[in-house]
Design an enzyme around this catalytic site. Structure first.
Site, PDB file in Angstrom:
ATOM      1  N   GLY A 231       5.788 -37.354 -27.431  1.00  0.00           N
ATOM      2  CA  GLY A 231       4.848 -36.342 -26.978  1.00  0.00           C
ATOM      3  C   GLY A 231       3.641 -36.954 -26.299  1.00  0.00           C
ATOM      4  O   GLY A 231       3.703 -38.066 -25.765  1.00  0.00           O
ATOM      5  N   SER A 232       2.534 -36.234 -26.344  1.00  0.00           N
ATOM      6  CA  SER A 232       1.343 -36.640 -25.610  1.00  0.00           C
ATOM      7  C   SER A 232       0.686 -37.860 -26.235  1.00  0.00           C
ATOM      8  O   SER A 232       0.768 -38.099 -27.443  1.00  0.00           O
ATOM      9  CB  SER A 232       0.331 -35.487 -25.565  1.00  0.00           C
ATOM     10  OG  SER A 232      -0.285 -35.324 -26.827  1.00  0.00           O
ATOM     11  N   SER A 233      -0.008 -38.602 -25.391  1.00  0.00           N
ATOM     12  CA  SER A 233      -0.719 -39.791 -25.859  1.00  0.00           C
ATOM     13  C   SER A 233      -1.832 -39.417 -26.831  1.00  0.00           C
ATOM     14  O   SER A 233      -2.070 -40.129 -27.813  1.00  0.00           O
ATOM     15  CB  SER A 233      -1.292 -40.558 -24.662  1.00  0.00           C
ATOM     16  OG  SER A 233      -1.963 -41.717 -25.079  1.00  0.00           O
ATOM     17  N   ASN A 234      -2.510 -38.310 -26.585  1.00  0.00           N
ATOM     18  CA  ASN A 234      -3.605 -37.906 -27.473  1.00  0.00           C
ATOM     19  C   ASN A 234      -3.110 -37.671 -28.891  1.00  0.00           C
ATOM     20  O   ASN A 234      -3.689 -38.174 -29.864  1.00  0.00           O
ATOM     21  CB  ASN A 234      -4.287 -36.639 -26.936  1.00  0.00           C
ATOM     22  CG  ASN A 234      -5.111 -36.907 -25.696  1.00  0.00           C
ATOM     23  OD1 ASN A 234      -5.509 -38.041 -25.435  1.00  0.00           O
ATOM     24  ND2 ASN A 234      -5.383 -35.871 -24.923  1.00  0.00           N
ATOM     25  N   THR A 235      -2.025 -36.908 -29.027  1.00  0.00           N
ATOM     26  CA  THR A 235      -1.474 -36.645 -30.358  1.00  0.00           C
ATOM     27  C   THR A 235      -0.936 -37.924 -30.980  1.00  0.00           C
ATOM     28  O   THR A 235      -1.135 -38.183 -32.172  1.00  0.00           O
ATOM     29  CB  THR A 235      -0.358 -35.586 -30.277  1.00  0.00           C
ATOM     30  OG1 THR A 235      -0.880 -34.388 -29.705  1.00  0.00           O
ATOM     31  CG2 THR A 235       0.194 -35.279 -31.658  1.00  0.00           C
ATOM     32  N   GLY A 236      -0.265 -38.739 -30.186  1.00  0.00           N
ATOM     33  CA  GLY A 236       0.264 -39.996 -30.697  1.00  0.00           C
ATOM     34  C   GLY A 236      -0.821 -40.911 -31.221  1.00  0.00           C
ATOM     35  O   GLY A 236      -0.656 -41.566 -32.260  1.00  0.00           O
ATOM     36  N   GLU A 254       6.582 -42.561 -28.872  1.00  0.00           N
ATOM     37  CA  GLU A 254       6.934 -42.626 -27.451  1.00  0.00           C
ATOM     38  C   GLU A 254       6.058 -41.612 -26.753  1.00  0.00           C
ATOM     39  O   GLU A 254       6.177 -40.415 -26.987  1.00  0.00           O
ATOM     40  CB  GLU A 254       8.422 -42.324 -27.233  1.00  0.00           C
ATOM     41  CG  GLU A 254       8.920 -42.751 -25.849  1.00  0.00           C
ATOM     42  CD  GLU A 254       8.542 -41.780 -24.749  1.00  0.00           C
ATOM     43  OE1 GLU A 254       7.755 -42.176 -23.851  1.00  0.00           O
ATOM     44  OE2 GLU A 254       9.006 -40.637 -24.765  1.00  0.00           O
ATOM     45  N   CYS A 288       7.717 -38.016 -18.775  1.00  0.00           N
ATOM     46  CA  CYS A 288       6.721 -39.036 -19.100  1.00  0.00           C
ATOM     47  C   CYS A 288       6.819 -40.231 -18.170  1.00  0.00           C
ATOM     48  O   CYS A 288       5.848 -40.978 -18.006  1.00  0.00           O
ATOM     49  CB  CYS A 288       6.854 -39.461 -20.555  1.00  0.00           C
ATOM     50  SG  CYS A 288       8.496 -40.062 -21.006  1.00  0.00           S
TER      51      CYS A 288
END
Length: 498
Positions: A231-236, A254, A288
């Protein structure tokens, strides 16, 4: 009950311990972004249901992990057969819920079945048993499943990408809590129904639908042994911070990228333009690995490539995912996502970017956007962020090394590519570029499932959802074993056994 009846829409939204249950959390819905129609409604799982699902998965783990690999593979392969049997239904469900063109949705289902075969092969090759003789004993390397793991899925490939975590996790002997994107609950529901028809034992795979509260309850639960996220970089990054003090939990991330594509000299202008469009605009730019930054030399060849790119991009067909004459891409995932791309373009324009082709939201309230290309060569420095849609930033350059330096000027490192007739240029580029996927004269959205998939830096920490997924779905155990205890022929100095 026949198979078609089993696949009719459900009123229950959660699958826990082998039972379909209504959620007890907030209501949410799924909207077809191509026409605004509500196609799914339900209640999310609350914290109590998350706890119940984890308890169920823990109870099922001991039986599931004790089964032989052959027995587990029978069920996994039965799921593959279910996918093949219901391939068109699955593809149409993806297209309906994501707005993705039907032709591309069909390729996603095909990729799911292909990934299953690769996951089986990867498990055998990367996590098998190794035996080595030693004096008076044998040394073994074996692999054991982590236990109960959570899988968080994205909306852009709601079948294929969760599948890339779930399948290797189950093959290894883990039990799974599947939390799909709240934007694609219908695809997740169908996925769970096919696993159910494949004969998966109760509790081995549990479906937890819901929005942010459901995800937080699952990610923070002490009862899980790991979490696999796409998913998104922010959530990761939030998950990475949350798990920083928990070395006992496996975390596979990822995430996204601010991916560069550089051109040097390419004689086949048409082919170069094709690869740029495939890199930047496939799936409405919602991959992505999509190219976000395009570096074109200030040469006659560069001018020709850019000119043809503009005329070809202006002719890209977008439209109804189910149209008889299929568009290149359909809608973005939501009206909100489409409006977000319009805002991103405006922000870049405010920083000095010059739109060569304006990105527009075709119909307010729906997810259709036209592709945009914006020249940022003379713009103020831009924020290092992923604009997840069909907006391509162009940099004109005169120095190849300077272009590579700017391509590397990002915290991300997912995919990168070079279009060049010169292999020397590619070798130079390859040695200097920072990315987990590096392509030459191919679209950078193209990746083999038989190879590692993932990036470095802010793009992730494991090669998720591909051949290397077997590595994070099980941990190695080293053993030295003998049939009986035995006294050595000579004792260590200072030791007496009497």
């Amino acid at each position: 009950m026949n198979q078609l009846e089993q696949l009719t829409p459900l009123t229950q939204t959660q699958f826990i311990a082998g039972q379909w249950l209504a959620g007890k959390g907030p209501s949410f819905s799924s909207v077809n972004p191509a026409n605004g129609e509500v196609i799914w409604q339900g209640l999310g799982a609350d914290a109590g249901q998350v706890d119940a699902a984890i308890t169920s998965a823990r109870a099922a783990f001991y039986t599931w992990s004790a089964m032989s690999l052959t027995e587990r593979l029978v069920i996994v392969e039965a799921f593959a057969e279910q996918l093949k049997e219901h391939a068109e239904l699955f593809a149409r469900t993806i297209a309906l819920e994501t707005g993705k063109a039907l032709w591309e949705s069909r390729t996603e289902v095909g990729a799911m079945t292909g990934k299953i075969a690769i996951s089986i092969k990867a498990n055998a090759e990367r996590t098998g048993t190794v035996e080595n003789p030693m004096p008076g004993a044998k040394a073994f390397i074996r692999h054991k499943p982590h236990g109960v793991v959570a899988v968080f899925g994205p909306y852009n490939f709601p079948g294929h990408l969760p599948n890339g975590h779930i399948v290797p996790a189950l093959i290894a002997g883990n039990t799974v809590l599947f939390k799909p994107s709240e934007l694609t609950p219908k695809v997740a529901e169908l996925t769970m129904q096919l696993w159910q028809q494949a004969g998966l034992p109760n509790g081995v795979l549990n479906l937890l639908q819901g929005e942010i509260a459901t995800g937080k309850a699952l990610a923070s639960h002490k009862g899980i042994d790991g979490l696999f996220f796409t998913g998104s970089s922010n959530t990761g990054h939030l998950l990475h911070q949350q798990y920083a003090g928990q070395p006992g939990k496996i975390l596979a991330l990822e995430m996204g990228g601010n991916n560069p594509l550089i051109i040097t000299e390419v004689a086949n202008v048409d082919a170069a333009v094709h690869d740029i469009i495939q890199s930047a605009f496939i799936s409405s730019g919602q991959r992505c690995t999509c190219a976000r930054r395009l570096f074109i030399p200030k040469t006659a060849n560069g001018d020709a490539i850019l000119a043809k790119l503009l005329t070809s991009t202006a002719k890209i067909a977008l439209g109804d995912p189910f149209a008889e004459t299929q568009p290149f891409f359909g809608a973005m995932i939501s009206d909100k996502a489409a409006a977000g791309m319009v805002k991103a373009q405006a922000d870049i324009q405010a920083a000095g970017g010059v739109s060569l082709i304006e990105l527009t939201q075709v119909t307010p309230g729906l997810g259709f956007v036209t592709p945009g290309i914006i020249d940022v060569t003379d713009a103020s420095p831009l924020a290092d962020e992923e604009h997840f849609g069909p907006l391509l930033k162009v940099y004109r350059y005169t120095d190849f090394d300077a272009a590579i330096d700017e391509a590397n000027n990002t915290s991300f490192g997912l995919s990168a590519g070079l279009l060049a007739d010169s292999e020397t240029d590619y070798q130079h580029f390859y040695r200097r570029i920072r990315a987990g996927i590096v392509n030459w004269n191919k679209p950078i959205t193209g990746a083999s499932s038989a190879a590692p998939f993932g990036g470095i830096g802010a793009s992730g920490n494991h090669r998720a959802s591909a051949y290397y997924a077997a590595d994070y779905c099980a941990y190695p155990v080293s053993s030295v074993e003998a049939q009986a205890v035995s006294l050595p022929a000579s004792l260590s100095p200072g030791l007496v056994i009497e």
